[in-house]
Write a protein that holds these residues in place. Structure first.
Motif, short mmCIF file in Angstrom:
data_model
loop_
_atom_site.label_atom_id
_atom_site.label_comp_id
_atom_site.label_asym_id
_atom_site.label_seq_id
_atom_site.Cartn_x
_atom_site.Cartn_y
_atom_site.Cartn_z
N THR A 249 41.65 41.52 46.73
CA THR A 249 41.78 41.18 45.30
C THR A 249 43.25 41.01 44.92
O THR A 249 43.61 40.08 44.17
CB THR A 249 41.14 42.29 44.44
OG1 THR A 249 39.80 42.48 44.86
CG2 THR A 249 41.16 41.91 42.98
N PRO B 283 39.63 41.06 37.79
CA PRO B 283 39.17 41.53 39.11
C PRO B 283 40.11 42.56 39.74
O PRO B 283 39.66 43.53 40.34
CB PRO B 283 39.12 40.24 39.94
CG PRO B 283 38.97 39.15 38.93
CD PRO B 283 39.76 39.58 37.75
N CYS C 198 35.79 38.58 43.56
CA CYS C 198 34.53 39.19 43.12
C CYS C 198 33.63 39.52 44.31
O CYS C 198 32.93 40.54 44.30
CB CYS C 198 33.82 38.26 42.14
SG CYS C 198 34.70 38.07 40.56
N SER D 212 30.44 41.47 39.09
CA SER D 212 31.22 40.40 39.72
C SER D 212 31.10 39.10 38.96
O SER D 212 32.09 38.37 38.77
CB SER D 212 30.76 40.21 41.17
OG SER D 212 31.00 41.39 41.92
#
Length: 399
Positions: free
Chosen positions: A73, A94, A56, A21
């Motif tokens: 996301t 991401p 993240c 992340s």
């Protein structure tokens, strides 16, 4: 005291997720500063970084909830694109990770539904945000690649699980298979011991009885029978030693050397030993003699041996007839006793009083043959077995 490994392993995926992340957030932080000569960049970079942080954080739960993580996301990425940030692989990092987790952790139907919907939403946002720019092939490829990689990872994981499951199943069944093989070997040796001991002891008993009867009236005949009795016991000891020798290890210095298995070529010697005990045996053959496989040859010999033993033990009149009928693919053996003096008790003893008929039946079945035994309509007893010349199973073992 050292912490057991099973208590340390749950923290490893979490640590790896935090590192991933942080790396993805760094990618977005670097990517949101890119601009193009003909486009205006947003005045501030913190909105993209904040949305990247939200993505993240959602990805930390992507292993357990890949659908929810992808929705968060995707929403953050759509908002970032709508704020006029330049679409680069770093900015989409991401979302690409979320698509990979989805494809690797769910079934194909879920991957297609959520994955293609997300890709379509990204492409639609790019077109709506800048209708004059139709260069969406690059971002489309970047979003489709993690779906393909995730599917490959899922298939590879399923294959490894299947291999592990087969290995565990083989480990569980190994002991059962070993026990089954040991049981089969014990039954085979038990059949051999029964055939050897029952035949030779029955014959020796008959020879001893005849010798005792002739001792006073015909001493020369008694001497001949006693000589045959010595030969019978010697043969019994030799076969018994060879059979028991199979229980020893090959490198055991005390183990008996292996000898060729008996077969129908020893039929004349078997008949001669029976005749020395007062049993008259005749043999006829039909068809052209065919070569037999070793297992079938031994089976045929043992069946004839056991049938003659039953005749010697259970019939008052010591006569028997053996017929060998050769066909193109099979051999039919018929052993008959023509006496009419068999009583009900004798027949029951021949059928179920011991393991003779059971042993013959098991031997015939072990090479793919059949065996029938029972009283004849005209009197007497008959054993008939049909054996294949060469069993179809290439793994045939000596019964």
């Amino acid at each position: 005291m050292t912490t057991p490994p099973q208590q340390q392993t749950p923290f490893r995926p979490r640590a790896a997720g935090l590192v991933m992340s942080l790396a993805l957030w760094t990618c977005v932080a670097v990517g949101d500063s890119f601009t193009t000569p003909d486009a205006t960049s947003p005045a501030m970079e913190w909105p993209a970084e904040a949305l990247a942080a939200l993505s993240c954080v959602a990805l930390l739960a992507s292993r357990r909830r890949p659908r929810a993580a992808l929705v968060v996301t995707a929403a953050a990425t759509v908002t970032t694109i709508a704020l006029d940030y330049v679409v680069t692989p770093l900015l989409l990092a991401p979302l690409m990770a979320g698509l990979f987790r989805l494809a690797a952790g769910t079934d194909s139907r879920t991957t297609h539904t959520y994955g293609f919907t997300t890709v379509g939403a990204m492409v639609a946002t790019m077109v709506i945000n800048d209708p004059s720019d139709f260069e969406v092939a690059g971002p489309l490829l970047w979003l489709l690649l993690p779906l393909a990689w995730g599917r490959g990872a899922r298939l590879r994981g399923a294959y490894l699980q299947a291999v592990q499951a087969r290995a565990e199943h083989a480990e569980r069944t190994r002991e059962e298979e070993a026990h089954h093989r040991v049981t089969e070997e014990r039954m085979r040796i038990a059949r051999d011991l029964h055939d050897v001991v029952a035949h030779h002891l029955a014959l020796a008993k008959i020879q001893a009885g005849v010798a005792e009867h002739f001792t006073r009236t015909r001493p020369e005949q008694a001497q001949k029978i006693l000589a045959d009795l010595v030969g019978t016991t010697t043969t019994a000891m030799r076969e018994l030693k060879a059979t028991v020798g199979l229980l020893r290890h090959a490198d055991d210095p005390d183990s008996a050397p292996l000898e060729p298995a008996p077969g129908l070529h020893l039929l004349p010697e078997l008949i001669e030993s029976c005749e020395s005990g007062g049993l008259t045996v005749t043999v006829t053959s039909q068809g052209q003699t065919q070569p037999l496989s070793p297992g079938v040859d031994l089976t045929a010999y043992r069946i004839v041996q056991e049938a003659l033993t039953n005749v010697a033990k259970h019939t008052p009149a010591k006569t028997a007839h053996i017929q060998l009928a050769y066909a193109r693919t099979s051999l039919t053996l018929t052993i008959t006793n023509d006496t009419d003096a068999l009583t009900t008790t004798t027949l029951q003893s021949a059928k179920g009083g011991g393991f003779g008929l059971i042993s013959m039946t098991e031997r015939a079945h072990s090479v793919g043959g059949e065996l029938r035994a029972g009283p004849r309509p005209a009197g007497g007893f008959q054993v008939t077995t049909a054996l294949p010349l060469h069993p179809h199973d290439p793994r045939e073992r000596t019964p």
